[in-house]
Design a protein around this motif. Structure first.
Motif, mmCIF file in Angstrom:
data_model
loop_
_atom_site.group_PDB
_atom_site.id
_atom_site.type_symbol
_atom_site.label_atom_id
_atom_site.label_comp_id
_atom_site.label_asym_id
_atom_site.label_seq_id
_atom_site.Cartn_x
_atom_site.Cartn_y
_atom_site.Cartn_z
ATOM 1 N N PHE A 190 -18.775 15.410 28.038
ATOM 2 C CA PHE A 190 -18.171 15.607 26.722
ATOM 3 C C PHE A 190 -18.569 14.502 25.743
ATOM 4 N N SER A 191 -18.764 13.306 26.252
ATOM 5 C CA SER A 191 -19.230 12.210 25.395
ATOM 6 C C SER A 191 -20.599 12.527 24.804
ATOM 7 N N GLU A 192 -21.484 13.094 25.619
ATOM 8 C CA GLU A 192 -22.817 13.462 25.142
ATOM 9 C C GLU A 192 -22.746 14.644 24.167
ATOM 10 N N LEU A 193 -21.831 15.570 24.397
ATOM 11 C CA LEU A 193 -21.650 16.672 23.445
ATOM 12 C C LEU A 193 -21.192 16.142 22.089
ATOM 13 N N ARG A 194 -20.286 15.163 22.104
ATOM 14 C CA ARG A 194 -19.832 14.573 20.842
ATOM 15 C C ARG A 194 -20.965 13.846 20.139
ATOM 16 N N ARG A 195 -21.795 13.143 20.919
ATOM 17 C CA ARG A 195 -22.938 12.441 20.326
ATOM 18 C C ARG A 195 -23.929 13.415 19.726
ATOM 19 N N TYR A 196 -24.149 14.529 20.413
ATOM 20 C CA TYR A 196 -25.060 15.537 19.879
ATOM 21 C C TYR A 196 -24.490 16.154 18.607
ATOM 22 N N TYR A 197 -23.190 16.398 18.586
ATOM 23 C CA TYR A 197 -22.568 16.953 17.386
ATOM 24 C C TYR A 197 -22.726 16.003 16.197
ATOM 25 N N SER A 198 -22.571 14.713 16.442
ATOM 26 C CA SER A 198 -22.642 13.736 15.358
ATOM 27 C C SER A 198 -24.065 13.448 14.914
ATOM 28 N N HIS A 199 -25.010 13.408 15.867
ATOM 29 C CA HIS A 199 -26.347 12.899 15.538
ATOM 30 C C HIS A 199 -27.495 13.819 15.930
ATOM 31 N N GLY A 200 -27.189 14.917 16.589
ATOM 32 C CA GLY A 200 -28.222 15.890 16.875
ATOM 33 C C GLY A 200 -29.239 15.454 17.911
#
Length: 519
Positions: free
Chosen positions: A103-113
């Motif tokens: 989930f941490s990586e999903l949040r990072r992807y959401y924020s920064h692609g």
């Protein structure tokens, strides 16, 4: 004096108790207020009372929407954690960091692609790591070396231990994340474009034409004489010629936003992907558990027979192998809701309504200004020279049409570069939106992969606590963002104006520019 008893006396005032949209009658105070409200400079030295000013262009709305999507991610993580603790107990707790990282990586992807996270690689690593952990758990009687587990991972495509869940989830996550990220970037772009276009200065010929239209009747004592409608339209179309050229790309951008919004309501629905993600992952786990014997036999055939775990022989118990029980479906009614208190469908309905309302925004600005009490119709109006009918033809919008404008001299060979740049920005964003419509990601150049927030988000002080409009005025929210200015006197009377909008901002700026010329 209690705020509930105060009355507004400035354009754009959105006091929840009263909103009269009045300007001071004093020309000096009027100019000072316009400079303060629109130019964000010093407030007038003489204040009538406590004034509540609500900005027409609010970043808070965009921040609110970003918060909504982040909370969907947080709720999905919390839901998975609660279910897995109850279903798998200690077995899950010992491996919880795998899901936390997911989930941490999903949040990072959401924020920064994709500049920060390659979603395909991240998902592949997650399923590989989960396979290795589960393979050890279902074969606890064996001892596996790192090289043996690498062999297991290499055969994952052939084994398909989790069924078709990884493939489907990868497709759903990729499409929905690309769509929602691009959509929120599009929402962020709207106030940026409006803000930058609002910095464009009026030309000297526009100032002269507007001064002639608004103030020349005063010279003959006809202070109540208003400009003819067609005269006003020609003046405003000349003054806003460059802005009108935004309309084509602005409308293309809005059409692309509306198309992507429909995708988010349908196959790319972010909420429908994230909400049951715990169920999908658990289905994959149960699929692996049910087929553990067949999977293990295939692995042993391809990677060799592993060694028996001597330690397991001496302390074997029923609790040392397998999972404690089957997944129990979670009732949808028990799922947590976002703090926004709304679903994605309702949120998109609200945004789509505003997007449709913004169509042809730039080309209709002159028509928005030249209406109602600001103009007069027929022979009882100011035509630029006398109180009579305006005979000239109304010219079209846009820079190219101003070559024949009878009231404003416009150099059509010198387009405004700030506006041309915004046209290019809108065109680029439209391409990204169209790519997201078919599930293709185009990285945003200015994204910073190192921080935890998207650049350009949020409001300046005071904090964002309102759901303001994206680009222009709507009814005031329950808790408007306010700038409070305390004073003691009661407001003077003034002329009633229409609700606050960018068109009024343009008119007010013209008035502010004209005042120095009259002195």
């Amino acid at each position: 004096m209690s705020p509930k008893r105060l009355r507004c006396s400035v354009v754009g005032c959105n006091n929840e108790h009263s909103s009269r949209h009045l300007l001071p009658t004093s020309e000096l105070l009027e100019t000072q207020w316009i400079t303060f409200v629109y130019g964000l400079r010093n407030a007038p030295p003489i204040l009538h009372k406590c004034i509540y000013v609500h900005a027409y262009l609010s970043w808070c709305s965009f921040t609110y929407r970003k918060k909504f999507f982040r909370e969907l991610l947080s709720n999905a993580e919390k839901s998975l954690n609660d279910m897995f603790v109850r279903t798998y107990g200690l077995m899950y707790v010992k491996n919880a960091e795998l899901f936390k990282h997911f989930f941490s990586e999903l949040r990072r992807y959401y924020s920064h692609g994709s500049n920060a996270v390659n979603l395909d690689d991240m998902l592949a690593d997650f399923w590989t790591d989960l396979l290795e952990r589960m393979f050890r758990l279902v074969n606890v009687q064996h001892e596996f070396s790192d090289s043996y587990m690498e062999c297991v991972s290499r055969h994952m495509e052939q084994l398909k231990p989790f069924g078709d869940v990884p493939r489907k989830l990868r497709l759903q996550l990729t499409r929905s994340f690309i769509a929602v990220r691009t959509f929120t970037h599009g929402l962020a772009l709207m106030p940026e474009v409006v803000g930058k276009v609002s910095t464009v200065s009026s030309s000297p010929s526009c100032v002269r034409a507007a001064m002639k239209m608004l103030y020349c009747p005063y010279c003959s004592g006809q202070v109540a004489l208003k400009p003819c409608k067609n005269y006003c339209l020609n003046v405003m179309r000349g003054c806003l010629a460059n802005q009108a050229d935004l309309d084509t790309e602005w409308n293309n951008f809005l059409d692309a936003m509306l198309g992507l919004a429909e995708r988010l309501e349908g196959p790319f629905n972010f909420e429908s992907v994230m909400d049951p993600i715990d169920v999908k992952i658990s289905d994959a786990i149960m699929n692996m558990q049910e087929n553990s014997i067949q999977v293990s036999m295939k692995v042993f055939q391809g990677c060799g027979q592993p060694k028996l775990n001597e330690a397991f022989r001496t302390r074997r118990s029923p609790k040392d192998s397998g999972f404690p029980g089957r997944f129990r479906p979670y009732s949808p009614d028990a799922r947590p809701t976002t703090a926004a208190g709304t679903s994605l469908d309702r949120l998109l309905t609200d945004v789509k309504k505003k997007l449709k309302h913004a169509k042809k925004f730039w080309s209709t600005l002159p028509d928005t200004v030249c209406v109602g009490e600001r103009i007069a119709i027929g022979n009882e109006c100011w035509n630029g020279t006398a109180k009579s009918r305006y005979e000239s033809v109304v010219i079209g919008n846009g820079l190219a049409n101003q070559v024949s404008n009878p009231d404003v001299e416009v150099d059509i060979t010198k387009p405004d570069m700030v506006i041309r740049r915004q046209i290019a920005v809108l065109k680029e964003m439209t391409s990204r939106l169209k790519a997201a419509y078919i599930g293709t990601d185009i990285s945003f150049v200015n994204e910073d992969a190192g921080s935890g927030e998207e650049s350009g988000s949020g409001c300046d002080s005071p904090p964002c606590d309102s759901d303001g409009d994206i680009y222009f005025s709507t009814p005031a929210p329950a808790k408007p963002r306010v700038i409070k200015i305390q004073a003691d006197k009661q407001p003077s009377s003034g002329t009633r104006l229409a609700p606050f909008s960018l068109a009024l901002a343009v008119t007010a700026l013209l008035l502010a520019l004209l005042t120095p010329h009259m002195r």
